[in-house]
Design an enzyme around this catalytic site. Structure first.
Site, PDB file in Angstrom:
ATOM      1  N   GLY A 113       7.635  45.788-108.549  1.00  0.00           N
ATOM      2  CA  GLY A 113       6.403  45.481-107.768  1.00  0.00           C
ATOM      3  C   GLY A 113       5.874  43.877-108.094  1.00  0.00           C
ATOM      4  O   GLY A 113       6.482  43.351-109.113  1.00  0.00           O
ATOM      5  N   LYS A 114       5.106  43.502-107.537  1.00  0.00           N
ATOM      6  CA  LYS A 114       4.493  42.257-107.629  1.00  0.00           C
ATOM      7  C   LYS A 114       3.106  41.865-107.151  1.00  0.00           C
ATOM      8  O   LYS A 114       2.792  42.546-106.023  1.00  0.00           O
ATOM      9  CB  LYS A 114       5.575  41.023-107.343  1.00  0.00           C
TER      10      LYS A 114
END
Ligand code: GLU
Length: 424
Positions: A113-114
């Site tokens: 994720g980011k």
């Protein structure tokens, strides 16, 4: 689908395009079926939030933020949050995908994720940054958590940012949840060794690569671009281990000394003067030229797209250790391969950070903390075995190191998806 026409400069530096191109190349070689390619090519979830915040002068400003979960097939989404004016959804998407592959390369039980918020952190006060962080956290609250998605520091965010996220999340849950983020301050459930982890990981894999060239630290000249959390730490640890750091570059200039820089003195100089430039024991050189210096190891540890089709043929390093995410464009890959530069790709080279984030998450969930020596020993083991996995794969299948890293990662994630089956 592989890009067929010659890509434009915009395509070359679009991180999503870069990530997609590498993905396609690895998927093609793995002969991954079309359905699986469709699943892995797109992020699983993308969230855009507009965050209203009262500035110090009383005005209201609205900041746009993102959180993208690329995959949760192997575990909770994992990845940092960056604050920068040029954050875009395409960039966050690419970085989220890179986190999936990175966690799979080092074989830790996370997806990718980011997050990012479009803002200019250097122009904001501490109070404004805190309010942005807390409101952003509140907006993405339903989507994060120790079992769902675990943020961490990235460009322009740090342990303090993580403390604010942890506190905001905990206030909503009505109990303290340290494992919701990693990279926290030590006294709030952080891990020993986390601040040094990315730089240490770079050093570990570089030393493994050096064996192939018969290099020892004492006869190895290193150029580091970026003097922050990754580059600064890599330079410090490597200089302590006897490497010759001949050049350090930052956004406002570079300093060069062919006999090696005294890194502690350089840190001191920057603290006093606000810049690395003008360091008395070195010569100021152009920051872009620093990448082209004659050296053994080049560590781009600042930002994306610094090695491109425009300068790759002039790189003179034997080993390129990618401390930053995405410092090399996909067009530069084949140029470096022709020049036989030994590339340690970002999803391996800078994975020390997320590896110790994993240790932090484990320690928080156990409520039992390890010594720094334990952290470093385990980091050493994971980085060395991952290096051997990737390079062994590259040697065996005669592919570029980066392609090998992607192939290994894609295969692991695809395997997890196949075993889970698709819920319908
Ligand atoms: N931002 C770091 C990275 O890009 C660390 C991520 C993490 O620890 O979750 O790898």
């Amino acid at each position: 689908m592989l890009l067929e026409a010659t890509p434009s400069v915009e395509q070359e530096i679009n991180p999503w395009e870069s990530a997609a191109h590498r993905f396609d190349e690895a998927a093609e070689r793995l002969k991954l079926d079309d359905g699986m390619r469709k699943v892995l090519r797109q992020p699983a979830m993308e969230l855009t939030v507009n965050i209203p915040v009262v500035l110090d002068d009383g005005r209201i400003e609205v900041f746009t933020g993102y959180r993208v979960q690329h995959s949760i097939a192997r575990g909770p989404a994992k990845g940092g949050i960056r604050f920068a004016p040029d954050v875009s959804l395409d960039e966050v998407r690419a970085l989220a995908a890179w986190m999936t592959w990175k966690c799979a390369v080092v074989n830790i039980p996370f997806g990718g994720g980011k997050g990012g918020v479009i803002c200019e952190p250097h122009l904001l006060s501490e109070g404004e940054l805190e309010r942005i962080t807390r409101r952003y956290t509140a907006e993405i609250l339903e989507f994060i958590g120790p079992e769902r998605d675990v943020p961490a520091p990235d460009v322009n965010t740090n342990a303090q940012t993580m403390a604010w996220i942890m506190d905001t999340y905990s206030m909503h849950k009505r109990h303290t949840v340290t494992a919701v983020v990693t990279g926290k301050p030590l006294e709030l459930g952080g891990s020993l060794g986390r601040p040094e982890a990315t730089g240490r990981g770079c050093m570990i894999v570089t030393m493994e690569a050096m064996r192939r060239f018969g290099l020892t630290p004492e006869n190895t000249r290193v150029v580091v671009q970026g003097f922050g959390n990754v580059g600064g730490m890599a330079a410090r640890l490597m200089s302590q281990s006897g490497f010759k750091i001949i050049c350090v570059a930052e956004y406002d200039g570079a300093v060069y000394n062919p006999h090696g820089l005294d890194i502690d003195a350089l840190v001191q100089h920057r603290t006093e003067m606000g810049s690395i430039t003008g360091f008395p024991e070195a010569e100021d050189i152009d920051k872009d030229d620093s990448l082209l210096l004659d050296c053994d190891v080049l560590i781009p540890a600042a930002h994306e797209n610094v090695i491109t089709s425009a300068n790759a043929d002039r790189i003179r390093a034997k080993i390129l250790c990618e401390g930053a995410n995405g410092p090399t464009t996909f067009l530069a890959d084949s140029i470096l391969a022709e020049k036989k530069v030994f590339v340690i790709p970002d999803i391996l080279a800078n994975a020390g950070g997320v590896t110790v984030s994993y240790f932090e998450w484990v320690q928080d969930r156990q409520g039992y903390f390890w010594t720094e020596a334990e952290v470093n020993t385990r980091l050493d083991q994971i980085m060395i075995s991952s290096f051997n996995d990737v390079i062994g794969y590259a040697d065996k299948h005669a592919v570029k190191n980066r392609t090998a890293a992607y192939m290994l990662a894609l295969d692991r994630v695809a395997f997890a998806i196949k075993r889970r089956g698709l819920y319908a």
